[in-house]
Write an enzyme that holds these catalytic residues in place. Structure first.
Site, PDB file in Angstrom:
ATOM      1  N   ASP A 188     -45.392  -1.599  52.403  1.00  0.00           N
ATOM      2  CA  ASP A 188     -46.659  -1.451  51.079  1.00  0.00           C
ATOM      3  C   ASP A 188     -46.084  -1.397  49.999  1.00  0.00           C
ATOM      4  OD1 ASP A 188     -49.127  -1.402  51.276  1.00  0.00           O
ATOM      5  OD2 ASP A 188     -49.965   0.935  51.840  1.00  0.00           O
ATOM      6  N   GLN A 190     -53.364   4.453  54.884  1.00  0.00           N
ATOM      7  CA  GLN A 190     -54.358   4.051  53.899  1.00  0.00           C
ATOM      8  C   GLN A 190     -54.439   4.942  52.995  1.00  0.00           C
ATOM      9  OE1 GLN A 190     -55.714   0.499  53.905  1.00  0.00           O
ATOM     10  NE2 GLN A 190     -56.662   1.688  52.074  1.00  0.00           N
ATOM     11  N   LYS A 218     -56.710  -6.045  57.427  1.00  0.00           N
ATOM     12  CA  LYS A 218     -55.972  -5.749  57.695  1.00  0.00           C
ATOM     13  C   LYS A 218     -55.649  -6.277  59.384  1.00  0.00           C
ATOM     14  CE  LYS A 218     -54.761  -3.188  53.660  1.00  0.00           C
ATOM     15  NZ  LYS A 218     -54.688  -1.864  53.669  1.00  0.00           N
TER      16      LYS A 218
END
Ligand code: NAD
Length: 286
Positions: free
Chosen positions: A119, A96, A52
């Protein structure tokens, strides 16, 4: 059989994003900024976060990784997420997963400013997705839709079967496939571990999406000839990375299929970058 090349498609999305970011930086005076929170030392998570960060750098997006020890308390982690949410220079935040067992992921995700929730996991964004309002959409299902669109595969009027009902893939995937949009408009069935006739359900699918987390779970007998097969699974086996679909057994039966690796994985990262630019643009222009 058409191979749905997520790697190449993601690359072209990322190149277009880099051009957009260059232009937007001139207008708004700074680059979009993604903050990533990584707790503990899960090896797969470390790889995802590095990918990422690399993706951000290539697109001209600033990224900052907040790496925290696995023994962090819930309240310290929540304090960090609150701080990032309040920071006006940060446009996107992701925590995460998975978190160490003593931490409550949903409680942490719920503290992310919904406008920075790249997200798409905040309950506000989940609700908006459900009722068809503009929102930040979960990256993996959004990546599936984008890849199908790229190959001009319309889901309209088709029967789609999604195997898996997780909050991050299965459920939002079903919602996106069923949305009242020109390339969506599918009739969707969600299958899961308690589905009685899984083989029969899968065999009825024009579009079959596997998001289970079991290597080569989808066998030839589960695929209708001519179906589009999308493999979301990422499984680490002794033979290397493989998907939830037995690719070799299924590929000549499918009209189109995604590989693993090089399918939905790269599309997911491209969608994360796109969400970061979207969140930045919304924040700058409101
Ligand atoms: P999960 O474990 O949360 O959910 C798995 C789902 O599969 C569950 O809903 C369960 O009901 C269903 N399932 C399990 N066993 C089954 C069975 N025998 N029959 C029918 N259904 C069954 O997993 P997840 O987070 O949704 O991830 C699924 C897979 O996708 C994993 O391999 C994960 O690594 C991968 N993944 C990939 C990406 C990507 O970027 N490509 C992103 C997220 C997840």
């Amino acid at each position: 059989m058409q191979l749905l090349d997520g790697k190449a498609t993601a690359l072209s999305i990322r190149q277009n994003l880099a051009v957009d970011v260059e232009r937007l930086k001139k207008i708004h005076g700074r680059a979009p900024h993604l903050a990533v929170v990584l707790v503990g030392d899960d090896p797969a998570s470390q790889v995802y976060v590095r990918n990422k960060e690399r993706g951000c750098a290539e697109a001209g997006i600033t990224s900052s990784a907040h790496r925290i020890g696995a023994d962090v308390t819930q309240s310290s982690l929540e304090a960090l997420v609150r701080e990032l949410s309040a920071n006006d220079e940060i446009d996107g935040i992701l925590v995460q997963a998975p978190l160490p067992r003593h931490l409550d992921l949903l409680a942490v995700q719920s503290l992310v400013d919904p406008d920075k929730d790249v997200d798409g996991f905040h309950p506000v964004n989940v609700g908006k997705l459900c009722i068809g309002l503009p929102c930040l959409m979960p990256c993996t299902p959004a990546g599936v839709m984008e890849l199908l669109k790229h190959y001009d595969i319309s889901c309209a009027g088709k029967k789609a079967v999604v195997i898996g009902r997780s909050n991050i893939v299965g459920k939002p995937m079903a919602l996106l496939l069923a949305r009242a949009e020109p390339m969506a408009n599918a009739t969707v069935t969600i299958c899961h571990s308690r589905t009685p006739d899984l083989v029969g359900e899968c065999r009825s699918a024009d579009i079959l999406v596997a998001a289970i987390g079991r290597p080569k779970f989808v066998t030839r007998e589960m695929v209708k000839p001519g179906a589009v097969v999308v493999d979301v699974g990422i499984n680490r086996t002794e033979q290397g990375l493989c998907g939830d679909v037995d690719f070799e057994a299924v590929k000549d039966l499918a009209s189109a299929i995604t590989p693993v690796p090089g399918g939905i994985g790269p599309m997911t990262i491209a969608m994360l970058l796109a969400n970061t630019v979207k969140a930045y643009t919304w924040r700058m222009e409101r």
